[in-house]
Design an enzyme around this catalytic site. Structure first.
Site, PDB file in Angstrom:
ATOM      1  N   PHE A 169       0.865  -1.185   0.000  1.00 43.66           N
ATOM      2  CA  PHE A 169       0.000   0.000   0.000  1.00 43.66           C
ATOM      3  C   PHE A 169       0.898   1.230   0.000  1.00 43.66           C
ATOM      4  O   PHE A 169       1.624   1.482   0.950  1.00 43.66           O
ATOM      5  CB  PHE A 169      -0.946   0.041   1.204  1.00 43.66           C
ATOM      6  CG  PHE A 169      -1.925   1.177   1.083  1.00 43.66           C
ATOM      7  CD1 PHE A 169      -3.157   1.003   0.448  1.00 43.66           C
ATOM      8  CD2 PHE A 169      -1.610   2.453   1.543  1.00 43.66           C
ATOM      9  CE1 PHE A 169      -4.035   2.064   0.281  1.00 43.66           C
ATOM     10  CE2 PHE A 169      -2.494   3.523   1.374  1.00 43.66           C
ATOM     11  CZ  PHE A 169      -3.706   3.313   0.748  1.00 43.66           C
TER      12      PHE A 169
ATOM     13  N   ASP B 194       9.528   3.202   1.653  1.00 45.92           N
ATOM     14  CA  ASP B 194       8.317   3.963   1.959  1.00 45.92           C
ATOM     15  C   ASP B 194       8.049   3.834   3.459  1.00 45.92           C
ATOM     16  O   ASP B 194       7.494   2.840   3.917  1.00 45.92           O
ATOM     17  CB  ASP B 194       7.130   3.433   1.137  1.00 45.92           C
ATOM     18  CG  ASP B 194       5.847   4.222   1.427  1.00 45.92           C
ATOM     19  OD1 ASP B 194       5.844   5.032   2.382  1.00 45.92           O
ATOM     20  OD2 ASP B 194       4.851   4.018   0.707  1.00 45.92           O
TER      21      ASP B 194
ATOM     22  N   LYS C  98       2.603  11.476   6.925  1.00 45.07           N
ATOM     23  CA  LYS C  98       1.815  11.260   8.144  1.00 45.07           C
ATOM     24  C   LYS C  98       2.358  12.005   9.377  1.00 45.07           C
ATOM     25  O   LYS C  98       2.100  13.185   9.548  1.00 45.07           O
ATOM     26  CB  LYS C  98       1.695   9.765   8.418  1.00 45.07           C
ATOM     27  CG  LYS C  98       0.856   9.035   7.340  1.00 45.07           C
ATOM     28  CD  LYS C  98       0.556   7.613   7.760  1.00 45.07           C
ATOM     29  CE  LYS C  98      -0.020   6.785   6.637  1.00 45.07           C
ATOM     30  NZ  LYS C  98      -1.440   6.648   6.615  1.00 45.07           N
TER      31      LYS C  98
HETATM   32  N1  PLP Z   1       2.602   4.893   1.905  1.00 41.71           N
HETATM   33  C1  PLP Z   1       2.253   4.126   2.957  1.00 41.71           C
HETATM   34  C2  PLP Z   1       3.188   3.047   3.428  1.00 41.71           C
HETATM   35  C3  PLP Z   1       1.034   4.337   3.605  1.00 41.71           C
HETATM   36  O1  PLP Z   1       0.691   3.555   4.630  1.00 41.71           O
HETATM   37  C4  PLP Z   1       0.188   5.364   3.129  1.00 41.71           C
HETATM   38  C5  PLP Z   1      -1.114   5.601   3.779  1.00 41.71           C
HETATM   39  O2  PLP Z   1      -1.622   4.831   4.554  1.00 41.71           O
HETATM   40  C6  PLP Z   1       0.596   6.126   2.030  1.00 41.71           C
HETATM   41  C7  PLP Z   1       1.819   5.868   1.445  1.00 41.71           C
HETATM   42  C8  PLP Z   1      -0.283   7.202   1.473  1.00 41.71           C
HETATM   43  O3  PLP Z   1      -0.356   8.299   2.318  1.00 41.71           O
HETATM   44  P1  PLP Z   1      -1.554   9.365   2.132  1.00 41.71           P
HETATM   45  O4  PLP Z   1      -2.794   8.690   2.596  1.00 41.71           O
HETATM   46  O5  PLP Z   1      -1.130  10.515   3.019  1.00 41.71           O
HETATM   47  O6  PLP Z   1      -1.588   9.730   0.697  1.00 41.71           O
END
Ligand code: PLP
Length: 423
Positions: A146, A232, A272
């Site tokens: 994700f 990520d 976040k």
């Molecule tokens: N990358 C990861 C690992 C995430 O868990 C998330 C969101 O849960 C995102 C990217 C995307 O972040 P956003 O919801 O701020 O676009």
């Protein structure tokens, strides 16, 4: 009295239902206030927040230092765009560069935007530095990943609820099994591969922790093959897993240093908790040899790097260090998993507890992937604790990192009593 309270909550839920798109399925609670590890609903009932807005509120709700940083800055200057310099951006970039150990920082807003930025950076590096032929670059993703909701990102998703009816998809994505070195090794044989993007722990997939040594091996192979290793850490970063980053070594000092990286990524993505829940702030970090392939005018965002975001993020990071949130998450995570293991041993309803720091999950015994986890979360809410299932039978537990040991013990009791009440 109770009826009036229910009516009030009902009113706000119906309002969202009537006027809002139906892209979420929320637990039926209407929140109106937060402080530290607690949130309150519109009727004044208090709950422990065990989601932290999907790990964005690591510093706790409405941290007084963040409220002050935000209210001070909001009265001075909020947005300039990057057409001009501002007196906050450089300070944040310097802080992040020193704290996380990278030469350069590229600020964006949402996590998905930062992921998109990292993917663009990777492709551009592949053409300008690695020498791949135009339009041929591929990026490896893990199954069940994700990384956000944009069209590019979902093009690499294996979750039908994220992809169905959103085609056509972006080419150039290669999928491998997470935590499977053989499939990664095979995929890296393709000479058109420019990068590997990976979550050090798969969050949305249900807090899936890879085997010891997996990430390190992938990282080493990336170096061998001249492929960028992109971490990520939007969900795992900023102290959540008991270390400043999930790719750090065992130290939880909250300060980054070269030798402490268990695995140093070429590109690091944060979001976040970078703003402690105040506003969307994300960033991509890399060293000069990678980051400087992006030149003026070739990538940007109107709000990216705005002074309000920078003032907030700077303070959010200072709090992580000053309050040793990584150390706290590390310590409390051990207690949480110890207490939950007792529940696993006692209850047939819970199969497993897993996680690191304060990013944990319980796997519920629901072979038909029915609504057991959902029903448990609804009863947890009634008992004063908010959590949400992810992928059917998994409940994620990710409270703010400012929790105390006493609070964690109280929460473990709420979770234990709630789950046992189903038997
Ligand atoms: N990358 C990861 C690992 C995430 O868990 C998330 C969101 O849960 C995102 C990217 C995307 O972040 P956003 O919801 O701020 O676009």
């Amino acid at each position: 009295m109770l009826e009036i309270a229910q009516e009030q909550a009902q009113y706000f839920m119906e309002l969202e239902d009537k006027y809002g798109a139906h892209n979420y399925h929320p637990i039926p609670v209407v929140l109106s206030k937060g402080k530290g590890v607690f949130v309150w609903d519109v009727n004044g009932k208090r709950y422990y927040d065990f989601l932290s807005a999907y790990s964005a509120v690591n510093q706790g709700h409405c941290h007084p230092r963040l409220v002050k940083a935000m209210t001070d800055q909001v009265q001075r200057l909020t947005l300039t765009s990057r057409a001009f310099y501002n007196d906050r951006l450089g300070l944040l970039e310097q802080k992040m560069s020193e704290m996380f150990g990278f030469d350069k920082v590229l600020p964006m807003n949402s996590g998905a935007e930062a992921v998109e930025t990292a993917l663009k950076l990777c492709r551009k590096w592949a053409y300008k530095k690695k020498g791949l032929p135009e339009n041929q670059a591929k990026i490896i993703f893990a199954r069940n990943n994700f990384h956000g909701r944009t069209l590019t990102i979902i093009s690499a998703s294996t979750d039908p609820s994220a992809t169905t009816n959103y085609g056509p998809y972006m080419p150039g994505m290669v999928l491998v099994d997470y935590n499977d070195l053989e499939s990664m090794k095979a995929a890296l044989e393709d000479e058109m591969v420019a990068g590997v993007i990976i979550e050090p722990i798969q969050g949305e997939a249900g807090i899936v922790v890879p085997n010891d040594g997996y990430l390190k091996q992938v990282r080493d192979w990336c170096k061998e093959k001249n492929v960028l290793f992109i971490a990520d850490e939007v969900q795992t970063g900023i102290a959540r897993t008991g270390k400043l980053l999930a790719v750090c070594g065992n130290c939880s000092c909250g300060k980054k240093c070269e030798k402490d990286f268990e695995i140093k990524p070429d590109v690091l993505i944060l979001g976040k908790a970078l703003s402690g829940g105040m506003m969307p702030v994300s960033a991509v970090l890399a060293n000069d040899d990678v980051m400087l392939v992006i030149e003026p005018g070739t990538h940007g965002s109107t709000y990216g790097g705005n002074p309000l975001a920078c003032a907030v993020a700077l303070e959010a990071l200072n709090i992580v260090e000053d309050e040793d949130l990584a150390g706290n998450a590390q310590r409390l995570g051990v207690i949480f998993r110890r207490e939950m293991q007792k529940l696993v041993d006692r209850s047939d309803l819970v199969v497993k507890v897993r996680g690191k720091g304060l990013l944990n999950a319980l796997v519920i015994n629901d072979s038909e992937e029915g609504d057991k986890a959902w029903n448990i979360c609804v009863r947890l809410k009634e008992n004063g604790l908010l959590a949400k299932p992810t992928h059917g039978n998994i409940i994620r537990f990710a409270p703010p990192l400012v929790m105390t040991e006493e609070q964690v013990m109280e929460c473990c009791k709420i979770i234990t009593d709630t789950i046992l009440s189903f038997e």
